[in-house]
Scaffold this active site. Structure first.
Site, mmCIF file in Angstrom:
data_model
loop_
_atom_site.group_PDB
_atom_site.id
_atom_site.type_symbol
_atom_site.label_atom_id
_atom_site.label_comp_id
_atom_site.label_asym_id
_atom_site.label_seq_id
_atom_site.Cartn_x
_atom_site.Cartn_y
_atom_site.Cartn_z
ATOM 1 N N ASN A 11 0.863 -1.184 0.000
ATOM 2 C CA ASN A 11 0.000 0.000 0.000
ATOM 3 C C ASN A 11 0.896 1.230 0.000
ATOM 4 O O ASN A 11 1.494 1.567 1.028
ATOM 5 C CB ASN A 11 -0.894 -0.035 1.259
ATOM 6 C CG ASN A 11 -1.756 1.208 1.378
ATOM 7 O OD1 ASN A 11 -1.820 2.030 0.464
ATOM 8 N ND2 ASN A 11 -2.428 1.352 2.514
ATOM 9 N N TRP A 12 0.976 1.876 -1.173
ATOM 10 C CA TRP A 12 1.891 3.025 -1.297
ATOM 11 C C TRP A 12 1.326 4.272 -0.619
ATOM 12 O O TRP A 12 2.024 5.259 -0.496
ATOM 13 C CB TRP A 12 2.154 3.319 -2.781
ATOM 14 C CG TRP A 12 2.928 2.257 -3.488
ATOM 15 C CD1 TRP A 12 3.416 1.094 -2.944
ATOM 16 C CD2 TRP A 12 3.325 2.258 -4.861
ATOM 17 N NE1 TRP A 12 4.089 0.374 -3.911
ATOM 18 C CE2 TRP A 12 4.049 1.065 -5.094
ATOM 19 C CE3 TRP A 12 3.141 3.140 -5.919
ATOM 20 C CZ2 TRP A 12 4.584 0.744 -6.342
ATOM 21 C CZ3 TRP A 12 3.669 2.829 -7.164
ATOM 22 C CH2 TRP A 12 4.388 1.647 -7.377
ATOM 23 N N LYS A 13 0.057 4.239 -0.256
ATOM 24 C CA LYS A 13 -0.594 5.417 0.344
ATOM 25 C C LYS A 13 -0.375 6.626 -0.573
ATOM 26 O O LYS A 13 -0.375 6.463 -1.784
ATOM 27 C CB LYS A 13 -0.087 5.622 1.781
ATOM 28 C CG LYS A 13 -0.214 4.327 2.611
ATOM 29 C CD LYS A 13 0.031 4.516 4.064
ATOM 30 C CE LYS A 13 -0.138 3.175 4.782
ATOM 31 N NZ LYS A 13 0.014 3.270 6.220
ATOM 32 N N HIS A 99 -9.393 1.097 5.123
ATOM 33 C CA HIS A 99 -8.072 1.320 5.727
ATOM 34 C C HIS A 99 -8.216 2.313 6.870
ATOM 35 O O HIS A 99 -9.004 3.246 6.798
ATOM 36 C CB HIS A 99 -7.084 1.851 4.682
ATOM 37 C CG HIS A 99 -5.685 1.828 5.220
ATOM 38 N ND1 HIS A 99 -5.216 2.804 6.071
ATOM 39 C CD2 HIS A 99 -4.693 0.921 5.077
ATOM 40 C CE1 HIS A 99 -3.973 2.492 6.421
ATOM 41 N NE2 HIS A 99 -3.633 1.368 5.836
ATOM 42 N N GLU A 101 -6.634 4.761 7.795
ATOM 43 C CA GLU A 101 -6.450 6.179 7.480
ATOM 44 C C GLU A 101 -7.706 6.779 6.853
ATOM 45 O O GLU A 101 -7.843 7.995 6.768
ATOM 46 C CB GLU A 101 -5.202 6.338 6.593
ATOM 47 C CG GLU A 101 -3.942 6.135 7.435
ATOM 48 C CD GLU A 101 -2.785 5.451 6.738
ATOM 49 O OE1 GLU A 101 -2.750 5.412 5.497
ATOM 50 O OE2 GLU A 101 -1.908 4.924 7.464
ATOM 51 N N GLU A 171 -5.168 -4.704 10.748
ATOM 52 C CA GLU A 171 -4.143 -3.670 10.915
ATOM 53 C C GLU A 171 -4.433 -2.887 12.199
ATOM 54 O O GLU A 171 -5.229 -1.930 12.175
ATOM 55 C CB GLU A 171 -4.152 -2.711 9.722
ATOM 56 C CG GLU A 171 -3.856 -3.370 8.399
ATOM 57 C CD GLU A 171 -3.302 -2.366 7.389
ATOM 58 O OE1 GLU A 171 -2.154 -2.553 6.968
ATOM 59 O OE2 GLU A 171 -3.994 -1.395 7.054
ATOM 60 N N GLY A 177 2.699 2.445 10.825
ATOM 61 C CA GLY A 177 3.669 3.522 10.660
ATOM 62 C C GLY A 177 4.376 3.919 11.942
ATOM 63 O O GLY A 177 5.020 4.968 11.993
ATOM 64 N N SER A 217 3.690 -1.952 10.538
ATOM 65 C CA SER A 217 5.128 -1.996 10.817
ATOM 66 C C SER A 217 5.758 -3.347 10.498
ATOM 67 O O SER A 217 6.642 -3.817 11.214
ATOM 68 C CB SER A 217 5.413 -1.589 12.273
ATOM 69 O OG SER A 217 5.013 -0.241 12.478
HETATM 70 P P1 13P Z 1 3.209 0.460 7.734
HETATM 71 O O1 13P Z 1 3.728 -0.834 7.144
HETATM 72 O O2 13P Z 1 3.947 1.667 7.234
HETATM 73 O O3 13P Z 1 3.118 0.390 9.215
HETATM 74 O O4 13P Z 1 1.710 0.644 7.185
HETATM 75 C C1 13P Z 1 0.832 -0.412 7.286
HETATM 76 C C2 13P Z 1 -0.373 -0.078 6.495
HETATM 77 O O5 13P Z 1 -1.112 0.825 6.849
HETATM 78 C C3 13P Z 1 -0.615 -0.844 5.270
HETATM 79 O O6 13P Z 1 -1.880 -0.596 4.764
#
Ligand code: 13P
Length: 260
Positions: A11-13, A99, A101, A171, A177, A217
């Site tokens: 997931n590149w966000k 997600h 976010e 998650e 993150g 993470s």
């Molecule tokens: P990180 O791997 O940066 O913690 O992010 C996880 C995530 O939100 C994947 O969708």
């Protein structure tokens, strides 16, 4: 891991410029040989504007692409939204839904997320439904109740025949993150609860076929221990998916759990 093939999602966000996206993607494709892809699914979730470009780059490679989100509506006056059919049109086979976010950052409710799941599946997309508790919810002992509620409400009206289109990504919000991953044991315990709940909602055989990924993470040095858990079927990777070598190492970690 029963008979479930592991899956690693990147997931590149909202990261990478168009030019920056090509490099890691090409390096990833160079590193992913047929042997790895025969044992592990790999999906990328780039920002919407790059989907066509990454779709062209990945065509025929065995790597699939998906949207980071999808509209709950099929079409119409929904400024800024992207429909399931648009995602299909640019080569996506799947989409993330819920997600954290979006769920926590943008306040998307379980009922909106449920509508997204139903619309996406109806259009023919696979859905990766993301669930997870916040730190407060964990510390007050509510993790399982929260996650199972997100699961049940997110899947309202999803028929047993559509479970083949479903992946769950657990998650925990506090792990995203932050560099603080769930322990393998904590991940396994939640994944087991999710699978048991799917068994109650549907049946055990169908629940055993659903992949449940861990996200939060995941790095090359912790991936294999987490993926080795019996109910963990790979991972949804954020930060480490932006570095092709790290991402490849995480795919290799998933393959190692199949080989061992
Ligand atoms: P990180 O791997 O940066 O913690 O992010 C996880 C995530 O939100 C994947 O969708």
């Amino acid at each position: 891991m029963a008979n479930r093939q592991p899956l690693i999602g990147g997931n590149w966000k909202m990261n990478l410029s168009p030019a920056d996206a090509r490099g890691p993607c090409s390096a990833l494709l160079d590193g992913l040989d047929a042997g790895l892809l025969a044992k592990c699914g790999v999906s990328l979730f780039p920002p919407f504007p790059y989907l066509s470009q990454i779709s062209d780059l990945t065509a025929g490679s065995g790597v699939s692409i998906g949207g980071q989100d999808v509209s709950a509506h099929e079409n119409g006056a929904y400024t800024g939204q992207t429909s399931a059919s648009m995602l299909l049109e640019v080569g996506c086979t799947s989409t993330l839904v819920g997600h954290s976010e979006r769920r926590h950052g943008l306040g998307e409710s379980d009922s909106v997320l449920n509508a997204k799941v139903l619309v996406a599946m109806k259009a023919g997309l696979d859905v990766m439904l993301c669930v997870g508790e916040t730190l407060d919810e964990r510390e007050s002992g509510q993790s399982e109740a929260i996650v199972l509620q997100q699961l049940q409400e997110g899947l309202q009206g999803v028929s047993i025949n559509d479970l083949g289109r479903l992946t769950i990504a657990y998650e925990p919000v506090w792990a995203i993150g932050t560099g603080r991953n769930a322990t393998p044991g904590d991940a396994q315990s939640m994944h087991q609860s999710i699978r048991a709940d799917l068994g109650k909602q549907y049946d055990d055989g169908s629940a055993n076929g659903v992949r449940i990924l861990y996200g939060g993470s995941v790095k090359p040095d912790n991936a294999e221990a987490i993926f080795a858990q019996p109910d963990v079927d790979g991972g949804l990777i954020g930060g480490a998916s932006l570095q092709s070598e790290d991402f490849l190492d995480i795919v290799r970690a998933a393959v190692a759990t199949v080989d061992s």
